[in-house]
Design a protein around this motif. Structure first.
Motif, PDB file in Angstrom:
ATOM      1  N   GLU B 368      18.929   5.633  -9.161  1.00 14.45           N
ATOM      2  CA  GLU B 368      19.442   6.877  -9.759  1.00 14.45           C
ATOM      3  C   GLU B 368      18.374   7.604 -10.566  1.00 14.45           C
ATOM      4  O   GLU B 368      18.356   8.826 -10.604  1.00 14.45           O
ATOM      5  N   LEU B 369      17.516   6.835 -11.268  1.00 14.14           N
ATOM      6  CA  LEU B 369      16.545   7.481 -12.159  1.00 14.14           C
ATOM      7  C   LEU B 369      15.108   7.345 -11.657  1.00 14.14           C
ATOM      8  O   LEU B 369      14.190   7.929 -12.245  1.00 14.14           O
ATOM      9  N   ASN B 370      14.930   6.558 -10.598  1.00 13.61           N
ATOM     10  CA  ASN B 370      13.571   6.309 -10.095  1.00 13.61           C
ATOM     11  C   ASN B 370      12.651   5.763 -11.177  1.00 13.61           C
ATOM     12  O   ASN B 370      11.493   6.169 -11.308  1.00 13.61           O
ATOM     13  N   ILE B 371      13.200   4.830 -11.977  1.00 13.00           N
ATOM     14  CA  ILE B 371      12.406   4.150 -13.010  1.00 13.00           C
ATOM     15  C   ILE B 371      12.460   2.649 -12.727  1.00 13.00           C
ATOM     16  O   ILE B 371      13.537   2.092 -12.485  1.00 13.00           O
ATOM     17  N   VAL B 372      11.292   2.020 -12.771  1.00  9.64           N
ATOM     18  CA  VAL B 372      11.230   0.573 -12.582  1.00  9.64           C
ATOM     19  C   VAL B 372      11.064  -0.103 -13.938  1.00  9.64           C
ATOM     20  O   VAL B 372      10.144   0.220 -14.698  1.00  9.64           O
ATOM     21  N   GLY B 373      11.962  -1.022 -14.239  1.00  9.71           N
ATOM     22  CA  GLY B 373      11.844  -1.858 -15.441  1.00  9.71           C
ATOM     23  C   GLY B 373      11.925  -3.314 -15.024  1.00  9.71           C
ATOM     24  O   GLY B 373      11.816  -3.640 -13.838  1.00  9.71           O
ATOM     25  N   THR B 374      12.124  -4.192 -15.994  1.00  5.89           N
ATOM     26  CA  THR B 374      12.180  -5.618 -15.681  1.00  5.89           C
ATOM     27  C   THR B 374      13.530  -6.186 -16.102  1.00  5.89           C
ATOM     28  O   THR B 374      13.922  -6.049 -17.265  1.00  5.89           O
ATOM     29  N   ASN B 397       4.311  10.136 -17.850  1.00  5.84           N
ATOM     30  CA  ASN B 397       5.381   9.406 -17.164  1.00  5.84           C
ATOM     31  C   ASN B 397       6.438   8.905 -18.126  1.00  5.84           C
ATOM     32  O   ASN B 397       7.633   8.877 -17.806  1.00  5.84           O
ATOM     33  N   THR B 398       5.995   8.509 -19.309  1.00 10.73           N
ATOM     34  CA  THR B 398       6.942   8.024 -20.310  1.00 10.73           C
ATOM     35  C   THR B 398       7.912   9.149 -20.695  1.00 10.73           C
ATOM     36  O   THR B 398       9.135   8.944 -20.767  1.00 10.73           O
ATOM     37  N   LEU B 399       7.368  10.346 -20.920  1.00 14.07           N
ATOM     38  CA  LEU B 399       8.216  11.487 -21.293  1.00 14.07           C
ATOM     39  C   LEU B 399       9.177  11.852 -20.156  1.00 14.07           C
ATOM     40  O   LEU B 399      10.361  12.120 -20.384  1.00 14.07           O
ATOM     41  N   LYS B 400       8.641  11.837 -18.933  1.00 15.47           N
ATOM     42  CA  LYS B 400       9.498  12.147 -17.776  1.00 15.47           C
ATOM     43  C   LYS B 400      10.629  11.141 -17.652  1.00 15.47           C
ATOM     44  O   LYS B 400      11.786  11.493 -17.385  1.00 15.47           O
ATOM     45  N   ALA B 401      10.284   9.867 -17.822  1.00 15.83           N
ATOM     46  CA  ALA B 401      11.291   8.815 -17.675  1.00 15.83           C
ATOM     47  C   ALA B 401      12.397   8.992 -18.709  1.00 15.83           C
ATOM     48  O   ALA B 401      13.593   8.860 -18.404  1.00 15.83           O
ATOM     49  N   VAL B 402      11.973   9.321 -19.932  1.00 16.12           N
ATOM     50  CA  VAL B 402      12.968   9.455 -21.002  1.00 16.12           C
ATOM     51  C   VAL B 402      13.879  10.658 -20.740  1.00 16.12           C
ATOM     52  O   VAL B 402      15.085  10.608 -21.012  1.00 16.12           O
ATOM     53  N   GLU B 403      13.334  11.718 -20.171  1.00 14.44           N
ATOM     54  CA  GLU B 403      14.182  12.863 -19.820  1.00 14.44           C
ATOM     55  C   GLU B 403      15.247  12.451 -18.803  1.00 14.44           C
ATOM     56  O   GLU B 403      16.416  12.832 -18.905  1.00 14.44           O
ATOM     57  N   ARG B 404      14.827  11.642 -17.842  1.00 10.28           N
ATOM     58  CA  ARG B 404      15.794  11.174 -16.830  1.00 10.28           C
ATOM     59  C   ARG B 404      16.858  10.297 -17.472  1.00 10.28           C
ATOM     60  O   ARG B 404      18.043  10.372 -17.122  1.00 10.28           O
ATOM     61  N   ILE B 405      16.422   9.434 -18.403  1.00 11.12           N
ATOM     62  CA  ILE B 405      17.385   8.538 -19.064  1.00 11.12           C
ATOM     63  C   ILE B 405      18.392   9.360 -19.875  1.00 11.12           C
ATOM     64  O   ILE B 405      19.594   9.108 -19.845  1.00 11.12           O
ATOM     65  N   ARG B 406      17.886  10.362 -20.604  1.00 17.14           N
ATOM     66  CA  ARG B 406      18.758  11.229 -21.400  1.00 17.14           C
ATOM     67  C   ARG B 406      19.830  11.882 -20.532  1.00 17.14           C
ATOM     68  O   ARG B 406      20.998  11.945 -20.889  1.00 17.14           O
ATOM     69  N   LYS B 407      19.403  12.416 -19.389  1.00 17.77           N
ATOM     70  CA  LYS B 407      20.330  13.140 -18.525  1.00 17.77           C
ATOM     71  C   LYS B 407      21.188  12.200 -17.698  1.00 17.77           C
ATOM     72  O   LYS B 407      22.179  12.627 -17.093  1.00 17.77           O
ATOM     73  N   GLY B 408      20.735  10.937 -17.596  1.00 20.42           N
ATOM     74  CA  GLY B 408      21.467   9.991 -16.743  1.00 20.42           C
ATOM     75  C   GLY B 408      21.308  10.318 -15.280  1.00 20.42           C
ATOM     76  O   GLY B 408      22.083   9.875 -14.428  1.00 20.42           O
ATOM     77  N   SER B 409      20.284  11.117 -14.969  1.00 19.74           N
ATOM     78  CA  SER B 409      20.042  11.460 -13.564  1.00 19.74           C
ATOM     79  C   SER B 409      18.621  12.006 -13.442  1.00 19.74           C
ATOM     80  O   SER B 409      17.952  12.243 -14.440  1.00 19.74           O
ATOM     81  N   LEU B 410      18.179  12.189 -12.211  1.00 21.92           N
ATOM     82  CA  LEU B 410      16.894  12.843 -11.986  1.00 21.92           C
ATOM     83  C   LEU B 410      16.994  14.295 -12.408  1.00 21.92           C
ATOM     84  O   LEU B 410      18.075  14.881 -12.384  1.00 21.92           O
ATOM     85  N   LEU B 411      15.874  14.865 -12.769  1.00 21.48           N
ATOM     86  CA  LEU B 411      15.905  16.279 -13.212  1.00 21.48           C
ATOM     87  C   LEU B 411      16.198  17.192 -12.032  1.00 21.48           C
ATOM     88  O   LEU B 411      15.911  16.864 -10.908  1.00 21.48           O
TER      89      LEU B 411
END
Lengths: 411, 411
Positions: B368-374, B397-411
């Protein structure tokens, strides 16, 4: 209540090189005018080659730029180095080793010491005598050596395979079969400390013996670059079927002068199985769990050894030390000593004169000739009465030392 | 007949990062247009600092000239580096550590893995849960962990000290005394994977517990440079009497960006004895028998970290990653997540949402967010339902990822 590894308490003091250093220091303090020449230590003295230095600078520059910076690399080593090794060190000798059978590491001392991790404690270990002490000490630490007897200089749980003047310091396979046969066999050719090499026929007898007894040979080939005789194998894998019974250790220390830079590799063929289990897979697990790779810049430098310039410049280093060893060997022979090694090896092994013990001879060389060597007895009981000199000194000092040996006195 | 170390066969596959990589690869292959951001791995991304690069070039030049070339160095490390560590990392915090209590090595993974060599197999080992897998795997290899139970994800011979939301992922000392108490206790603060830190009071409770039970604490302080709160101890030796019960591991990987350059150190105070035997002496024997020193050029580079320029430039790296971690932390809090770490640590630990398992959440983040974590469950059973993100990505990338997390979706 925490408990230590009690095996450590069984280790005698690490005596050899500290005692050498101590006697030398005392002599120099009491004879400040003496020009003492050290031909004792197995450390290189020439600087890194030009191609090695260029590779290091290039690597450092890459580490300073975000686009080329490298963090964690593969624990097993970068493909560029493993592929160069497979093709230049092996394929060229008609030995097929795949890159994923090669594990880059930080030194043969680490590798020959750590390899024991993947073997059970109940393996019976055979070492040649005299021997590089790391094989013995690391097995003692792991609990495979039993107890040390200061009277004999031996561990009661180890099998000592004697190198003697009679067998030219290339030990024959032991006369042990069945449950008495060793399970792990350490071999080192060209040998440290004796400088001797094993022929194909001799190595084959060890490979056959290992296969017959389901034993694993741990083959230390750190000095293979010094082999000049085309009939002498550089790798144990030049012997048919050795891939089913042998692990090989190689180092960049003595060919390319990496003693202070630290790079080595270990080869574990996929055919090599113990009880049906792949040792390659076990070592891969050990290496990736307890090691995080050799520095990228060092691996880049090691890869430079395999370029045409690197090969030629590395050969220049080896030739220099070999010529030193030859000078020492010829000087000793001329002075009437019985000598081994010094042809396909940087090490020259000699019988002391007048029945002196190794330490008596050490004192004679230090006091009368102002030359420091290494007492053979420090490498095991069969080394008693012998002495090691090395070709790693400067040419000037090597020539001076040989003049003193010829005259049997200082100039 | 040779026998393997049977303990290796008990190890489950090294699953975590290979499975992360596999799922990511499949996603990218099926979604070639996706811009996947990795905040999963604990590897640095910024290049080495200018002072580090200068030190390396200087060292390389020295290795290229006969007058300044260095071969074997002291196995324990050069005095110039050990002295710099003693004075800058310790004396400055009123902790007196002598240079010969410091052993330079090639990485904390090696050191925390190899330290087990000096302890008996019969020690009972306690680990926090979740935990850096190396502590567990290396004890399993040595035979101290018993058997692995895939159903619980635990080894039946280990003592797991749970980190939970209730204790803020800083585990309390276990309620075990006498023969049930652990003998060896692994602690890591700032913690990997949870990013939490231990207060002086909390660490003191562990030191007191270890002293009461004659246990040894193996304290991994690889992330100490990330501590910003002046009340949080950087070293376990800031706790009185810790020198009598603790070994400390430090690394240059995460402060100075040495993940690809490899340098670390281990501190073993001379006061630390087990059964009357000095652990400093035992480790010195292990280190000098199975290790041949860290490359001179790497030690020179590590020493540059302690110059005023080095300190300031290294702080620049740490501040950058800390700010990334802070951005992630604030973004997650803003999006309604429960979060730990990310203040005095590059790691941010979060509770998954909607009761997802760690792997379900991994797939949600990836798809959903195209972010890889562990996935937190990869660090032990108490990590189930949690997830780790790191501040080691790029700022963009960190800022982009956080924007996606905030929105709960890709921009």
């Amino acid at each position: 209540m925490a408990r230590i590894n009690e095996n450590y308490l069984k280790l005698p003091g690490s005596y050899l090189f500290s005692e050498v250093g101590k006697r030398r220091r005392i002599y120099v303090e009491t004879h400040p005018e003496a020009e003492v020449i050290s031909l004792g230590i197995g450390d290189v003295t020439l600087p890194l080659t030009q191609s090695a230095i260029e590779a290091l600078h290039k690597g450092v520059d890459e580490m300073g730029r975000a686009e080329t910076f490298r963090g964690y690399g593969p624990e097993q080593g970068y493909a560029f180095l493993r592929e160069a090794i497979a093709s230049v060190d092996y394929a060229i000798r008609d030995v097929q080793i795949a890159p994923d059978e090669i594990f880059i590491s930080d030194g043969s001392k680490s590798d020959t010491g750590n390899i024991g991790d993947i073997f059970g404690i109940d393996n019976k270990v055979a070492v040649c005598d005299p021997v590089y002490p790391v094989y013995v000490d690391t097995n003692a630490m792991a609990g495979r050596a039993g107890d040390y007897d200061p009277a004999t200089g031996k561990w009661d749980g180890l099998i000592y395979v004697p190198g003697t003047a009679d067998n030219g310091f290339v030990p024959d396979v032991p006369d042990l079969t069945g449950d008495d046969a060793p399970d792990l066999i350490y071999l080192c050719f060209p040998n440290n400390p004796t400088g001797t090499v094993a022929t194909k026929k001799q190595l084959k007898s060890w490979v056959d013996y290992a296969l017959e007894n389901d034993a694993v040979i741990l083959f230390d080939a750190a000095y293979e670059a010094y082999i000049t005789d085309p009939e002498i194998p550089h790798s144990i894998y030049e012997i048919p079927d050795a891939k089913r019974c042998a692990i090989e250790f190689r180092s960049f220390s003595k060919n390319a002068g990496f003693t202070g830079l630290r790079c080595s590799y270990t080869v574990i063929p996929k055919e090599l199985k113990v009880g049906g289990v792949s040792l390659n897979a076990l070592w891969n697990r050990r290496h990736s769990t307890k090691f995080n790779g050799t520095p990228y810049i060092v691996q880049l430098c090691a890869a430079s050894v395999y370029t045409p310039e690197g090969q030629s410049q590395t050969k220049g280093l080896v030739d220099h030390y070999l010529e030193n060893a030859g000078i020492i060997r010829r000087g000793l022979v001329g002075a009437g000593y019985s000598v081994w090694g010094g042809v396909d090896s940087p090490y020259v092994w000699l019988k002391t004169k007048d029945g002196m013990t190794s330490w008596e001879f050490f004192d004679y060389f230090l006091n009368e000739l102002n030359i420091v060597g290494t007492p053979g007895s420090g490498f095991g009981p069969s080394g008693e009465g012998y002495f090691r000199l090395t070709g790693f000194g400067s040419r000037e000092n090597t020539l001076k030392a040989v003049e003193r040996i010829r005259k049997g006195s200082l100039l």
